[in-house]
Design a protein around this motif. Structure first.
Motif, PDB file in Angstrom:
ATOM      1  N   ILE A  33       0.789  -1.236   0.000  1.00  0.00           N
ATOM      2  CA  ILE A  33       0.000   0.000   0.000  1.00  0.00           C
ATOM      3  C   ILE A  33       0.818   1.282   0.000  1.00  0.00           C
ATOM      4  CG2 ILE A  33      -2.031  -1.061   1.035  1.00  0.00           C
ATOM      5  CD1 ILE A  33      -1.090   0.161   3.728  1.00  0.00           C
ATOM      6  N   GLU A  34       2.094   1.223   0.344  1.00  0.00           N
ATOM      7  CA  GLU A  34       2.906   2.437   0.405  1.00  0.00           C
ATOM      8  C   GLU A  34       3.666   2.657  -0.895  1.00  0.00           C
ATOM      9  OE1 GLU A  34       4.022   3.065   5.072  1.00  0.00           O
ATOM     10  OE2 GLU A  34       5.419   1.935   3.857  1.00  0.00           O
ATOM     11  N   THR A  35       3.710   3.923  -1.309  1.00  0.00           N
ATOM     12  CA  THR A  35       4.538   4.317  -2.440  1.00  0.00           C
ATOM     13  C   THR A  35       5.278   5.591  -2.051  1.00  0.00           C
ATOM     14  OG1 THR A  35       2.836   5.698  -3.464  1.00  0.00           O
ATOM     15  CG2 THR A  35       2.890   3.379  -4.121  1.00  0.00           C
ATOM     16  N   HIS A  36       6.305   5.920  -2.811  1.00  0.00           N
ATOM     17  CA  HIS A  36       7.083   7.121  -2.509  1.00  0.00           C
ATOM     18  C   HIS A  36       6.321   8.401  -2.815  1.00  0.00           C
ATOM     19  CE1 HIS A  36      10.634   4.848  -1.560  1.00  0.00           C
ATOM     20  NE2 HIS A  36      10.527   4.172  -2.694  1.00  0.00           N
ATOM     21  N   ASP A  37       5.349   8.339  -3.715  1.00  0.00           N
ATOM     22  CA  ASP A  37       4.655   9.557  -4.141  1.00  0.00           C
ATOM     23  C   ASP A  37       3.223   9.688  -3.624  1.00  0.00           C
ATOM     24  OD1 ASP A  37       3.846   7.433  -5.662  1.00  0.00           O
ATOM     25  OD2 ASP A  37       3.796   8.527  -7.543  1.00  0.00           O
ATOM     26  N   ALA A  38       2.793   8.801  -2.724  1.00  0.00           N
ATOM     27  CA  ALA A  38       1.441   8.885  -2.158  1.00  0.00           C
ATOM     28  C   ALA A  38       1.474   8.452  -0.705  1.00  0.00           C
ATOM     29  CB  ALA A  38       0.481   8.009  -2.949  1.00  0.00           C
ATOM     30  N   ASP A  39       0.593   9.032   0.096  1.00  0.00           N
ATOM     31  CA  ASP A  39       0.572   8.666   1.513  1.00  0.00           C
ATOM     32  C   ASP A  39      -0.137   7.327   1.717  1.00  0.00           C
ATOM     33  OD1 ASP A  39      -2.152   9.204   1.421  1.00  0.00           O
ATOM     34  OD2 ASP A  39      -2.062  10.942   2.730  1.00  0.00           O
ATOM     35  N   ASP A  45      -6.998   3.302   0.472  1.00  0.00           N
ATOM     36  CA  ASP A  45      -8.173   3.539  -0.375  1.00  0.00           C
ATOM     37  C   ASP A  45      -8.094   2.737  -1.666  1.00  0.00           C
ATOM     38  OD1 ASP A  45      -9.275   5.271   1.476  1.00  0.00           O
ATOM     39  OD2 ASP A  45      -8.557   7.088   0.463  1.00  0.00           O
ATOM     40  N   ARG A  46      -6.903   2.667  -2.285  1.00  0.00           N
ATOM     41  CA  ARG A  46      -6.736   1.874  -3.503  1.00  0.00           C
ATOM     42  C   ARG A  46      -6.972   0.393  -3.234  1.00  0.00           C
ATOM     43  NH1 ARG A  46      -2.044   1.519  -6.225  1.00  0.00           N
ATOM     44  NH2 ARG A  46      -0.849   1.757  -4.334  1.00  0.00           N
ATOM     45  N   LEU A  47      -6.490  -0.081  -2.078  1.00  0.00           N
ATOM     46  CA  LEU A  47      -6.693  -1.482  -1.708  1.00  0.00           C
ATOM     47  C   LEU A  47      -8.178  -1.770  -1.506  1.00  0.00           C
ATOM     48  CD1 LEU A  47      -5.677  -4.287  -0.916  1.00  0.00           C
ATOM     49  CD2 LEU A  47      -5.286  -3.391   1.393  1.00  0.00           C
ATOM     50  N   LEU A  51     -10.500  -4.489  -3.501  1.00  0.00           N
ATOM     51  CA  LEU A  51     -11.217  -5.569  -2.818  1.00  0.00           C
ATOM     52  C   LEU A  51     -12.715  -5.524  -3.086  1.00  0.00           C
ATOM     53  CD1 LEU A  51      -9.304  -5.505   0.568  1.00  0.00           C
ATOM     54  CD2 LEU A  51      -9.245  -7.333  -1.141  1.00  0.00           C
ATOM     55  N   ARG A  52     -13.250  -4.368  -3.401  1.00  0.00           N
ATOM     56  CA  ARG A  52     -14.687  -4.251  -3.693  1.00  0.00           C
ATOM     57  C   ARG A  52     -15.064  -4.971  -4.987  1.00  0.00           C
ATOM     58  NH1 ARG A  52     -13.897   1.234  -1.786  1.00  0.00           N
ATOM     59  NH2 ARG A  52     -14.753   1.325   0.310  1.00  0.00           N
ATOM     60  N   GLN A  53     -14.109  -5.203  -5.843  1.00  0.00           N
ATOM     61  CA  GLN A  53     -14.359  -5.875  -7.121  1.00  0.00           C
ATOM     62  C   GLN A  53     -13.923  -7.336  -7.024  1.00  0.00           C
ATOM     63  OE1 GLN A  53     -12.232  -3.460  -9.925  1.00  0.00           O
ATOM     64  NE2 GLN A  53     -13.219  -1.613  -9.227  1.00  0.00           N
ATOM     65  N   ALA A  54     -14.264  -7.957  -5.927  1.00  0.00           N
ATOM     66  CA  ALA A  54     -13.761  -9.290  -5.604  1.00  0.00           C
ATOM     67  C   ALA A  54     -14.417 -10.400  -6.408  1.00  0.00           C
ATOM     68  CB  ALA A  54     -13.965  -9.567  -4.112  1.00  0.00           C
ATOM     69  N   PRO A  55     -13.609 -11.163  -7.171  1.00  0.00           N
ATOM     70  CA  PRO A  55     -14.146 -12.384  -7.796  1.00  0.00           C
ATOM     71  C   PRO A  55     -14.355 -13.450  -6.724  1.00  0.00           C
ATOM     72  CG  PRO A  55     -11.802 -12.179  -8.232  1.00  0.00           C
ATOM     73  CD  PRO A  55     -12.220 -10.933  -7.498  1.00  0.00           C
ATOM     74  N   ALA A  56     -15.100 -14.467  -7.056  1.00  0.00           N
ATOM     75  CA  ALA A  56     -15.402 -15.522  -6.086  1.00  0.00           C
ATOM     76  C   ALA A  56     -14.154 -16.295  -5.653  1.00  0.00           C
ATOM     77  CB  ALA A  56     -16.444 -16.476  -6.659  1.00  0.00           C
ATOM     78  N   ASP A  57     -13.244 -16.534  -6.578  1.00  0.00           N
ATOM     79  CA  ASP A  57     -12.049 -17.332  -6.297  1.00  0.00           C
ATOM     80  C   ASP A  57     -10.990 -16.474  -5.598  1.00  0.00           C
ATOM     81  OD1 ASP A  57     -10.516 -19.957  -6.964  1.00  0.00           O
ATOM     82  OD2 ASP A  57      -9.161 -18.306  -7.508  1.00  0.00           O
ATOM     83  N   LEU A  58     -10.516 -16.911  -4.437  1.00  0.00           N
ATOM     84  CA  LEU A  58      -9.551 -16.124  -3.667  1.00  0.00           C
ATOM     85  C   LEU A  58      -8.184 -16.031  -4.339  1.00  0.00           C
ATOM     86  CD1 LEU A  58     -10.423 -17.158   0.001  1.00  0.00           C
ATOM     87  CD2 LEU A  58     -11.036 -15.060  -1.219  1.00  0.00           C
ATOM     88  N   ASP A  59      -7.765 -17.076  -5.051  1.00  0.00           N
ATOM     89  CA  ASP A  59      -6.498 -16.992  -5.798  1.00  0.00           C
ATOM     90  C   ASP A  59      -6.585 -15.903  -6.863  1.00  0.00           C
ATOM     91  OD1 ASP A  59      -5.135 -18.978  -4.406  1.00  0.00           O
ATOM     92  OD2 ASP A  59      -5.847 -20.566  -5.734  1.00  0.00           O
ATOM     93  N   ASP A  60      -7.718 -15.867  -7.559  1.00  0.00           N
ATOM     94  CA  ASP A  60      -7.920 -14.828  -8.568  1.00  0.00           C
ATOM     95  C   ASP A  60      -7.947 -13.443  -7.920  1.00  0.00           C
ATOM     96  OD1 ASP A  60      -8.053 -16.763 -10.524  1.00  0.00           O
ATOM     97  OD2 ASP A  60     -10.245 -16.712 -10.681  1.00  0.00           O
TER      98      ASP A  60
END
Length: 90
Positions: A33-39, A45-47, A51-60
């Motif tokens: 979640i951390e990058t040099h150019d964003a807090d 928030d990106r994560l 996760l909101r667009q979660a397919p049924a398969d956890l590996d996917d």
């Protein structure tokens, strides 16, 4: 290499939490979640968006989240573990 874990004397507090069936439990390292150019809040928030667009398969889902969250050459190590709750058998 020195260990970065908390000392045994640090202690911890446990608690019970009820989660609805189908809830996702996501554990990750800061490299995801951390990058040099964003807090860090922007990374979280990106994560959450990924996760909101979660397919049924956890590996996917892990593959999808990792691909969406990382660049071609991440600056830090990345670990991701996702579990989904299911109905109790009792």
């Amino acid at each position: 290499m020195a260990s970065r874990s908390a000392p045994a004397s640090a202690g911890y507090e446990s608690f019970d939490l009820e989660l609805a069936e189908g809830s996702l439990i996501t554990l990750f390292t800061d490299g995801l979640i951390e990058t040099h150019d964003a807090d860090i809040d922007a990374g979280i928030d990106r994560l959450l968006d990924a996760l909101r667009q979660a397919p049924a398969d956890l590996d996917d889902l892990c593959s999808q989240v990792t691909a969406r969250m990382t660049t071609s050459k991440p600056a830090d190590d990345i670990a991701l573990l996702i579990a989904r709750t299911r109905a109790s058998s009792s």
